[in-house]
Design an enzyme around this catalytic site. Structure first.
Site: not given
Ligand code: NAD
Length: 499
Positions: A150, A177, A282, A384
């Protein structure tokens, strides 16, 4: 009436048919502003079929033409920048200026990817054996998918799709989402730029849609960015289905402040990098590591003073330094961490809980939070938080500071503030973290370098954007050639004998 969003398939918006939905909020008001269809496995498989069909011609188009379409797309994004940034802010909650930055850092990668004719060049060896030449080709994988978080709803989808499309693949985006509207608008702009239908698709959904992408043999590669537990799951599941995957996870970025650093510069950097975008980056700095008590005391007093003047407010209010967090559940999680820091004995110098913003009583507000005397064993240090919470962990000397950064589970970004080139050089060389800033707090590499964290922040062997992206989104074919001799000897009037 709440708007109903859609998918984007084969060049148009497509209504969801699964009957399942999730709510999209306006984080400033706390109100539901749209409902998002969550795709079934069958809907996902239909998208894959459309993408597979479209990829054939797209992959066969010469890369310079593909690049031109991408450049036209960049122009259209720039023309629509204000509308896109407003839309982004309305679902994410980051400020308008920050939303523009999100989009800008995304299109920079598309601009880079438009150089595909150069980036896709193979290798050639003349006379590798007697009369034998060897050359390599980079060919598209076919259909590839991106699953994105997101917190950068424009940048990360473009980091994935720009190089993938430039390399001749069809792309399926499964965005977060929480803020799907910008990805849907980007899909329309791709179509307007001349991208053939079916080459860029958006399928909205949750685990069901993700699993359908992971299991479908027609999807050849998965690019993921999100939290570490999901990154691990996606990496393992994609591999189990024979796909290549690059999965980037969570972070806990440290900033080391040496005794010789410009402390005003360091404090300003920490405020921006710690609290910008409500800490939902991130590459946000969440741990400040001043070296020596004197440095720590001086730094903490500068931070405390600056935190008092931060303005949290509506994302479209020009005076806001940062907006709300993305969801009620995020607010609750962050406030839980603040309580755990208090319970574990850290010194709470600024408490962001209970913040209200006039006129927006139900918004997901968390104010800037500052902890001093944080220690290694505390939950607020180990995990985190992903919110506007900055922890100060005091190190006795440089070696302890370096060890803290290197030994943490996460290894996304890190920074050192110093005037000493020798310390900076040693730090950059030895620290076990993927991206390093020297007097730069958020060292997100520019488009033509690569982006990727180490340890629990990244799974897979190739980074995002830069040359790595073209390695990830292509397969290499190596051709060994020997031509029969004879033509130079002129015409032969004798029937050749069979061997
Ligand atoms: P998230 O892991 O909740 O979701 C990421 C994606 O995975 C979304 O599209 C979501 O729909 C999907 N998803 C969620 N749960 C799932 C499941 N059980 N099975 C399959 N798919 C699933 O992450 P978020 O809250 O959207 O984003 C924040 C996180 O992203 C933080 O931990 C942040 O550090 C990380 N992030 C990392 C980077 C990087 O380059 N390392 C960059 C941006 C964000």
């Amino acid at each position: 009436m709440v708007r109903e969003l859609s998918h984007y398939v084969d060049g148009q918006r497509v209504t969801g048919t699964s009957g399942r939905f999730s709510d999209v909020f306006d984080p400033c008001t706390g109100q539901v502003q749209a409902r998002l269809p969550l795709a079934s496995g069958e809907e996902v498989r239909n998208v894959v079929a459309a993408a597979e069909k479209a990829q054939v011609q797209w992959g066969a188009m010469n890369p310079q033409r593909r690049g031109r379409i991408l450049l036209k797309f960049v122009d259209l994004v720039n023309e629509n920048m204000d509308e896109l940034a407003t839309l982004l802010s309305s679902e994410h909650g980051k400020t308008f200026a920050d939303s523009k930055g999100d989009i800008q850092r995304g299109i920079e990668v598309v601009e880079f990817a438009a150089g595909a004719p150069h980036l896709l060049k193979g290798e050639f060896s003349d006379d590798a054996g007697a009369g034998i030449d060897v050359h390599s080709l980079r060919q598209p994988l076919g259909v590839v998918a991106g699953i994105t978080p997101f917190n950068f709803p424009a940048m990360i989808p473009l980091w994935k799709s720009g190089p993938a499309l430039a390399a001749g693949n069809a792309f399926i985006l499964k965005p977060s989402e929480r803020d799907p509207s910008v990805p849907l608008r980007l899909a329309e702009l791709f179509t307007e730029a001349g991208l053939p239908d079916g080459v860029f698709n958006v399928v909205n959904g949750d685990k069901e849609a993700v699993d359908a992408l992971l299991e479908d043999p027609r999807v050849k590669a998965i690019g993921f960015v999100g939290s570490t537990p999901i990154a691990r799951y996606i990496y393992a599941t994609a591999a189990a289905h024979g796909k290549r995957a690059q999965c980037f996870g969570g972070a806990k970025n440290h900033m080391v402040i040496m005794p010789d650093a410009d402390l005003d510069m360091a404090a300003d950097a920490l405020i921006g990098a710690g609290f910008g975008s409500a800490g939902e980056r991130c590459m946000a700095i969440s741990v400040a590591v001043p070296v020596g008590e004197k440095t720590a005391d001086a730094l903490v007093s500068k931070l405390t003073e600056r935190v008092k003047h931060l303005r949290v407010g509506h994302s479209l209010d020009k005076d806001s330094d940062f907006g709300p967090v993305v969801a009620a559940s995020a607010k609750e999680r962050i406030e839980g961490y603040i309580q755990s820091g208090v319970d574990e004995g850290a010194t709470l110098l600024a408490d962001g809980r209970g913040l209200t913003v006039e006129g927006y009583n139900d918004g997901f507000w968390v104010g800037p939070t500052l902890f001093d005397h944080v220690t290694k064993d505390m939950k607020i240090y180990q995990e985190e938080i992903f919110g506007p919470v900055l922890s100060v962990l005091r190190a006795a000397d440089y070696d302890e500071a370096l060890r803290l950064c290197s030994e943490h589970e996460f290894g996304n970004g890190v920074a050192i503030f110093t005037r000493d080139g020798d310390a900076a050089r040693d730090f950059a060389s030895r620290v076990e973290v993927g991206m390093v800033g020297i007097n730069v707090p958020i060292p997100v590499p520019i488009a033509y370098y690569t982006f990727g964290g180490w340890k629990a922040s990244g799974f897979g062997d190739l980074n995002q954007h830069g040359a790595d992206a073209f390695r990830f989104y292509t397969k290499t074919k190596t051709v060994t050639t020997r031509w029969p001799s004879g033509i130079r000897q002129g015409a032969s009037f004798i029937m050749p004998e069979g061997s």
